[in-house]
Scaffold this motif. Structure first.
Motif, PDB file in Angstrom:
ATOM      1  N   GLN A 148      39.874  44.120  37.144  1.00  0.00           N
ATOM      2  CA  GLN A 148      41.210  44.645  37.288  1.00  0.00           C
ATOM      3  C   GLN A 148      41.957  43.961  38.356  1.00  0.00           C
ATOM      4  O   GLN A 148      42.862  43.313  38.273  1.00  0.00           O
ATOM      5  CB  GLN A 148      41.124  46.287  37.707  1.00  0.00           C
ATOM      6  CG  GLN A 148      42.753  46.712  37.836  1.00  0.00           C
ATOM      7  CD  GLN A 148      43.567  46.593  36.603  1.00  0.00           C
ATOM      8  OE1 GLN A 148      43.157  46.814  35.475  1.00  0.00           O
ATOM      9  NE2 GLN A 148      44.936  46.596  36.730  1.00  0.00           N
ATOM     10  N   GLU A 149      41.277  43.684  39.469  1.00  0.00           N
ATOM     11  CA  GLU A 149      41.570  42.949  40.519  1.00  0.00           C
ATOM     12  C   GLU A 149      41.763  41.545  40.076  1.00  0.00           C
ATOM     13  O   GLU A 149      42.808  41.074  40.842  1.00  0.00           O
ATOM     14  CB  GLU A 149      40.697  43.028  41.775  1.00  0.00           C
ATOM     15  CG  GLU A 149      40.979  43.850  42.944  1.00  0.00           C
ATOM     16  CD  GLU A 149      39.704  43.787  43.899  1.00  0.00           C
ATOM     17  OE1 GLU A 149      39.334  42.817  44.524  1.00  0.00           O
ATOM     18  OE2 GLU A 149      39.182  44.865  44.371  1.00  0.00           O
ATOM     19  N   TRP A 151      42.457  40.242  37.142  1.00  0.00           N
ATOM     20  CA  TRP A 151      43.338  40.224  36.219  1.00  0.00           C
ATOM     21  C   TRP A 151      44.791  40.266  37.083  1.00  0.00           C
ATOM     22  O   TRP A 151      45.730  39.628  36.705  1.00  0.00           O
ATOM     23  CB  TRP A 151      43.498  41.280  35.157  1.00  0.00           C
ATOM     24  CG  TRP A 151      44.590  41.325  34.311  1.00  0.00           C
ATOM     25  CD1 TRP A 151      44.631  40.520  33.081  1.00  0.00           C
ATOM     26  CD2 TRP A 151      46.029  42.274  34.552  1.00  0.00           C
ATOM     27  NE1 TRP A 151      45.709  41.075  32.493  1.00  0.00           N
ATOM     28  CE2 TRP A 151      46.717  41.780  33.273  1.00  0.00           C
ATOM     29  CE3 TRP A 151      46.328  43.189  35.365  1.00  0.00           C
ATOM     30  CZ2 TRP A 151      47.753  42.506  33.028  1.00  0.00           C
ATOM     31  CZ3 TRP A 151      47.211  43.662  35.048  1.00  0.00           C
ATOM     32  CH2 TRP A 151      48.263  43.512  33.988  1.00  0.00           C
ATOM     33  N   GLU A 152      44.864  41.341  37.984  1.00  0.00           N
ATOM     34  CA  GLU A 152      46.107  41.348  38.962  1.00  0.00           C
ATOM     35  C   GLU A 152      46.672  40.411  39.456  1.00  0.00           C
ATOM     36  O   GLU A 152      47.629  39.709  39.826  1.00  0.00           O
ATOM     37  CB  GLU A 152      46.251  42.594  39.880  1.00  0.00           C
ATOM     38  CG  GLU A 152      46.106  43.794  39.050  1.00  0.00           C
ATOM     39  CD  GLU A 152      45.946  45.143  39.887  1.00  0.00           C
ATOM     40  OE1 GLU A 152      45.923  45.213  40.861  1.00  0.00           O
ATOM     41  OE2 GLU A 152      45.873  46.188  39.268  1.00  0.00           O
ATOM     42  N   ARG A 155      47.715  37.591  37.388  1.00  0.00           N
ATOM     43  CA  ARG A 155      49.200  38.171  36.940  1.00  0.00           C
ATOM     44  C   ARG A 155      50.247  37.813  38.091  1.00  0.00           C
ATOM     45  O   ARG A 155      51.129  37.027  37.911  1.00  0.00           O
ATOM     46  CB  ARG A 155      49.110  39.472  36.609  1.00  0.00           C
ATOM     47  CG  ARG A 155      50.486  40.044  35.932  1.00  0.00           C
ATOM     48  CD  ARG A 155      50.680  41.365  35.813  1.00  0.00           C
ATOM     49  NE  ARG A 155      50.403  42.231  36.829  1.00  0.00           N
ATOM     50  CZ  ARG A 155      51.519  42.633  37.924  1.00  0.00           C
ATOM     51  NH1 ARG A 155      52.525  41.749  37.829  1.00  0.00           N
ATOM     52  NH2 ARG A 155      51.329  43.323  39.036  1.00  0.00           N
ATOM     53  N   ARG A 156      49.647  37.841  39.313  1.00  0.00           N
ATOM     54  CA  ARG A 156      50.654  37.624  40.196  1.00  0.00           C
ATOM     55  C   ARG A 156      50.826  36.189  40.460  1.00  0.00           C
ATOM     56  O   ARG A 156      51.852  35.520  40.779  1.00  0.00           O
ATOM     57  CB  ARG A 156      50.043  38.256  41.711  1.00  0.00           C
ATOM     58  CG  ARG A 156      50.137  39.639  41.925  1.00  0.00           C
ATOM     59  CD  ARG A 156      49.736  40.198  43.442  1.00  0.00           C
ATOM     60  NE  ARG A 156      48.537  39.844  43.693  1.00  0.00           N
ATOM     61  CZ  ARG A 156      47.484  40.541  43.636  1.00  0.00           C
ATOM     62  NH1 ARG A 156      47.643  41.639  42.682  1.00  0.00           N
ATOM     63  NH2 ARG A 156      46.414  40.310  43.933  1.00  0.00           N
ATOM     64  N   GLN A 159      52.997  35.191  37.734  1.00  0.00           N
ATOM     65  CA  GLN A 159      54.436  35.617  37.898  1.00  0.00           C
ATOM     66  C   GLN A 159      54.973  34.590  38.988  1.00  0.00           C
ATOM     67  O   GLN A 159      56.262  34.326  39.066  1.00  0.00           O
ATOM     68  CB  GLN A 159      54.500  37.131  38.574  1.00  0.00           C
ATOM     69  CG  GLN A 159      55.778  37.551  38.968  1.00  0.00           C
ATOM     70  CD  GLN A 159      56.449  38.003  37.585  1.00  0.00           C
ATOM     71  OE1 GLN A 159      56.003  38.141  36.593  1.00  0.00           O
ATOM     72  NE2 GLN A 159      57.751  37.759  37.785  1.00  0.00           N
TER      73      GLN A 159
END
Length: 170
Positions: A148-149, A151-152, A155-156, A159
């Protein structure tokens, strides 16, 4: 007549009295043998009484320490087998109580870990309970949190790259 009196009383004292009066009497050897036999019987009876008293005490306390003490004093005693059986049963009960307490302690720890739901909490659980009931789940949760970390973080980055690209085209 002295021999007859000694034999009727049949005590070490009565035979000793006979021997004092007739050290070389016709029954002197028999008197000595009877004294020895009576003393052996007396000693055996005293040992039996000590054994029984120790057993009563151990049985009354009904503890591991009490039965161990009995077996140290009377390893071949009248109640040695019963003491061993009782000792094994008490030890088994003790193990069951300890296992239950350990399970409850682990359940409580896991409940706290689940409430926190952090990698640090899961790692602390695994450190304390490496072969615990929830060890596989804790490891899976750590893996999921890391994914999850990751993936985040991806994503950041994406972005941020998107924002940079938009700024360059405007």
């Amino acid at each position: 007549e002295a021999w007859q009196r000694a034999a009727e009383l049949d005590t070490p004292e009565s035979y000793r009295k006979y021997l004092q009066e007739y050290p070389d009497g016709a029954h002197a050897q028999e008197a000595k043998m009877r004294i020895e036999a009576l003393e052996q019987e007396s000693n055996a009876q005293k040992a039996k009484e000590r054994d029984e008293e120790a057993w009563r005490k151990a049985h009354a306390k009904s503890s591991i320490a009490a039965y161990e003490q009995y077996l140290r004093e009377f390893p071949s005693g009248l109640y040695a087998q019963q003491a061993k059986e009782r000792l094994n049963a008490l030890r088994e009960q003790e193990r069951a109580v300890e296992a239950k307490a350990a399970k409850e302690r682990e359940e409580k720890a896991w409940s706290g870990v689940k409430a926190q739901a952090t990698e640090v909490a899961y790692q602390a659980y695994l450190k304390e309970f490496p072969s615990g009931i929830y060890a596989q789940e804790a490891a899976a949760q750590i893996k999921a949190l890391r994914e999850q970390e990751e993936w985040e973080a991806t994503r950041r980055r994406d972005q941020s790259a998107w924002e940079q690209a938009k700024k360059q085209h405007t």
